[in-house]
Enzyme design. Structure first.
Site, PDB file in Angstrom:
ATOM      1  N   GLU A 104       0.757 -16.632 -15.445  1.00 45.79           N
ATOM      2  CA  GLU A 104      -0.589 -16.520 -16.035  1.00 45.79           C
ATOM      3  C   GLU A 104      -0.546 -16.756 -17.544  1.00 45.79           C
ATOM      4  O   GLU A 104      -1.475 -17.325 -18.117  1.00 45.79           O
ATOM      5  CB  GLU A 104      -1.201 -15.155 -15.711  1.00 45.79           C
ATOM      6  CG  GLU A 104      -1.323 -14.819 -14.215  1.00 45.79           C
ATOM      7  CD  GLU A 104      -2.044 -15.866 -13.376  1.00 45.79           C
ATOM      8  OE1 GLU A 104      -2.841 -16.646 -13.948  1.00 45.79           O
ATOM      9  OE2 GLU A 104      -1.785 -15.934 -12.160  1.00 45.79           O
ATOM     10  N   HIS A 154      -0.880 -20.424 -18.116  1.00 44.00           N
ATOM     11  CA  HIS A 154      -2.294 -20.844 -18.078  1.00 44.00           C
ATOM     12  C   HIS A 154      -2.999 -20.458 -19.389  1.00 44.00           C
ATOM     13  O   HIS A 154      -3.749 -21.241 -19.969  1.00 44.00           O
ATOM     14  CB  HIS A 154      -3.019 -20.135 -16.924  1.00 44.00           C
ATOM     15  CG  HIS A 154      -2.777 -20.734 -15.565  1.00 44.00           C
ATOM     16  ND1 HIS A 154      -3.005 -22.064 -15.297  1.00 44.00           N
ATOM     17  CD2 HIS A 154      -2.374 -20.166 -14.394  1.00 44.00           C
ATOM     18  CE1 HIS A 154      -2.739 -22.294 -13.995  1.00 44.00           C
ATOM     19  NE2 HIS A 154      -2.354 -21.161 -13.434  1.00 44.00           N
ATOM     20  N   GLU A 164      -1.963 -26.140 -13.739  1.00 46.46           N
ATOM     21  CA  GLU A 164      -0.892 -25.514 -12.960  1.00 46.46           C
ATOM     22  C   GLU A 164       0.476 -25.908 -13.532  1.00 46.46           C
ATOM     23  O   GLU A 164       1.411 -25.109 -13.495  1.00 46.46           O
ATOM     24  CB  GLU A 164      -1.021 -25.943 -11.490  1.00 46.46           C
ATOM     25  CG  GLU A 164      -0.236 -25.102 -10.502  1.00 46.46           C
ATOM     26  CD  GLU A 164      -0.730 -23.668 -10.345  1.00 46.46           C
ATOM     27  OE1 GLU A 164      -1.828 -23.336 -10.849  1.00 46.46           O
ATOM     28  OE2 GLU A 164       0.007 -22.866  -9.733  1.00 46.46           O
TER      29      GLU A 164
END
Lengths: 488, 488
Positions: B257, B260, B286
């Site tokens: 995460e 991202h 991704e």
């Protein structure tokens, strides 16, 4: 679409905007990473403007006109239309260019006030206040009034309240308070109110359970300035400030905010669809926070019931007997700073501000003469000398924010709270035993039935009359304070 | 108002709605009291509809038409108009009554899927999937395509990607992966991955500091399903799930995460005003999470540098030598569940789904035959027997949510990540020493300059070509996996 459905949809949409804006604000104060601030301000500004546009649009104006002419409305729908109509007309009376200029001024004034207070320099702020008062006087003219321009400003905070009424209430209150304050004993000395933040937090959570504040519909977080905020009717959050040098701030502050929150949680949710979802007025709202903070929280019954747990969590209290603790919590003495004042002297801080802002709006007092007038009233009513403007006329943000007419709500809150508490006690003569056994169900139920659920469906006057059978009166507050603070 | 200012204002307004909606969602998953849920859903629904209306309104259509005819736009403005035009036309092609019916269906389908998975009963879900595929096939026709209807659906996730390209990429990848997986050694046995939540939390925060994830522009919280969410460009939050039986989930999930989030934090903020503020595509996004999770997080250089601290925080690791720990973290084996799969076998889970959904959209496979086809491919590619539909065809929510064309992004993420990592290492031959000394500045800077800052200003193809000098290719991924997992 059916007209009343359109009407309700309008308010459902506003509610959605309110939820978003409130959450953006709450998050800013409690969770947000620091660098987010400028974009967050932009987002709140944009969505607030969007919500305001919906309240002032031509299509809402047309809908309002149609609703006004509809004949088969229910009483609650009639009330909804009446409240919306008054608000719409007030909004429409201010030319939008003037309002824009005013919003900009206020934003600059708040910054100037912060600096002026910080540097104890009245003249850094005075020119802004001068202009703000100019606008407020013009606004009062636009809104219209019968006997006093200040009446026109009071509407935003206490609909229906007038200078005539306030003069009468506050004069009586002042005349009773001044001698009561003069006979106070010396405060208890040498008590140490320090406490670890973690212990304070546990105790606050514990007290919230005792007073049955519904945490499945709320939260408690820490902030620099405590507040209550309604995200939606089933999501009412409060914050508190943990001061490690004095735990009374967090504990009674939490009770205060929990009072506001319980009100919001218990407003009939259907009223949200009619624009009647907030509290009846700032004063009624404040009465609920002060009921929880003072009439419950600082009462002997409540404090006695929680003291053993307090002592077990906080060893420093183990050698302090309950009477000393109680006296320390209820310590009253004339002071300089409103937000630190006790329940006895608090109203005088408000009455001083009321008298000054009434004269400012009337044009009977100039901004130049304001600090001297402030200091004179503090001496006259509270017997204290104001050492600096920072600790005097510059202490509150309200005037910088243009909130003229707001201050009286704080004292009205105390007055209403005392009236409502007398009625509650009449119906629940076992009030003290309910409090001391932590049986808050019947108390919350009484508040819900008599005060909370009505939201804005009743005006403050209607509410007080309906519950107490009387008009607003300072007598219950005077009885309460005399009973608690008169020493002989 | 100047045309380009109007254009930018449109996107600034959308950004404000996005911030509100994202925060309402984040709060729902992390902070919100339980009873708030129904009103919160209403609020999110209302504001999402408002934002969508702005993107499809007649006034935006007119603005778009004017912008399309304007000649003196900058390259970035031209790109902004092109992206907005494609999106507007896609939105406009679906009749709104059909879209409404589809939204309702999807919401029912997700509920049905949840029950069907829970009760391992394919037939509870199959009729919904049948209808969703019917809609998706119609949508593909509305959108239009050249050679394959699935191409029309890919646009939402990977603009410019086609079935022809994917067939080629995935065939090569599958042919290389299957033999590589066949030769894997037996996994290390008997390692205990349990860890207290509090220790996991400390370690996650520590790793975030190591990879220089900017917490002045973000937060880390705990949720049931981990996610990254952009509140605004300077407020990008991540969540993780602390599984006390296996700390690898939280640690590598947090790295994922954070990848991202770092992308979102480093997108040029000016692009928000042009509707180009998101990632280039789901696949490119991704690639950034997988870069942090696998190419950094599971690398020997990184793990060696953090292992002493891991051992000191977690006594159970003190008797485990680094090589055993490294092998445990990088354990690869064929399995049933996509979200639990390792980096080596993961792509095969995706390729299976891709082949199936391509046939479903083409009309070459019926929903009735889907479970058998699923099970056959799991046997063929991964060598595993699927014991139940709950652990097979019913495991993912994507199809219930109508997300056809989404799955390929996960494998494209791995492919892109490997390509980008090769380029990064070419420019920073000391990559491993940067990682092992926790010197992430140069790595983040390279990512910002080459990938992040461009947002949607480059298509995935343009981005990959610009950075690597080549088109999309599976070769770097195959080199990476062969190098890491080939045993002789």
């Amino acid at each position: 679409m059916e007209l009343t459905k359109q009407w309700r949809d309008h308010f459902k949409q506003l509610r959605a905007f309110d939820e978003a804006i409130s959450l953006l604000y709450w998050d800013m104060r409690t969770q947000m990473p620091e660098q987010s601030a400028p974009l967050r301000a932009e987002t709140i500004g944009y969505l607030s403007t969007e919500a305001f546009k919906r309240q002032t649009s031509e299509s809402f104006k047309a809908l309002l006109a149609e609703m006004t002419e509809t004949e088969d409305l229910t009483p609650i729908e009639l009330r909804s239309v009446a409240v919306a109509k008054t608000q719409y007309e007030r909004n429409a009376k201010i030319p939008s260019s003037e309002y824009q200029a005013y919003v900009t001024l206020v934003s600059e004034a708040e910054t100037a006030w912060e600096k002026a207070k910080d540097q104890n320099d009245w003249h850094m702020f005075a020119p802004y206040l001068e202009k703000i008062i100019g606008f407020q006087r013009k606004f009062a003219d636009y809104f219209g009034y019968e006997s006093h321009p200040y009446d026109a400003l009071l509407y935003d905070y206490e609909p229906g309240m007038t200078v005539d009424q306030l003069d009468e209430l506050f004069r009586t209150l002042r005349d009773e308070l001044v001698p009561l304050i003069r006979q106070l004993p010396e405060p208890v000395q040498g008590l140490d109110w320090s406490m670890d933040k973690a212990v304070q937090q546990r105790l606050c959570e514990d007290w919230m359970r005792v007073v049955d504040y519904d945490l499945t519909r709320g939260r408690l977080d820490a902030t620099v300035h405590p507040f209550e905020i309604t995200i939606n009717r089933r999501d009412v959050r409060i914050t508190t400030k943990y001061d490690e040098t004095d735990f009374r701030n967090a504990l009674f502050g939490t009770m205060h905010e929990a009072g506001h929150a319980t009100y919001e949680q218990q407003i009939d949710s259907e009223l949200d669809e009619l624009g009647l979802g907030g509290g009846a007025s700032m004063g009624i709202h404040e009465s609920q926070s002060l009921f929880f903070e003072n009439f419950v929280g600082r009462s002997e019954a409540f404090l006695k019931s929680v003291y053993p747990r307090l002592q077990s969590e906080h060893p420093q209290l183990q050698n302090i007997d309950f009477d000393t603790f109680y006296a320390g919590v209820n310590e009253a003495k004339p002071s300089l700073i409103r937000i630190e004042a006790d329940e006895l002297t608090y109203s005088l801080h408000i009455i001083i501000r009321y008298e000054l802002e009434k004269q400012l709006i009337q044009g009977d007092l100039s901004v130049e003469d304001l600090p001297a007038a402030w200091n004179a009233l503090y001496k006259e009513y509270l017997g204290v000398d104001v050492p600096s403007d920072a600790k005097g006329v510059l202490q509150d943000v309200h005037w910088a924010g243009g909130s003229f007419g707001y201050f009286p709500s704080y004292a009205l809150g105390l007055i209403y709270a005392a009236q409502l508490t007398e009625s509650l006690k009449n119906e629940h003569p076992d009030f003290e035993s309910l409090v001391s056994t932590g049986t808050f169900g019947p108390i919350k139920q009484w508040l819900e039935d008599n005060v909370h659920r009505h939201g804005k469906a009743l005006t403050p006057n209607e509410l007080i009359k309906q519950v107490t059978g009387e008009d607003i009166s300072v007598r219950p507050l005077i009885r309460y304070l005399t009973n608690k603070y008169k020493t002989n």
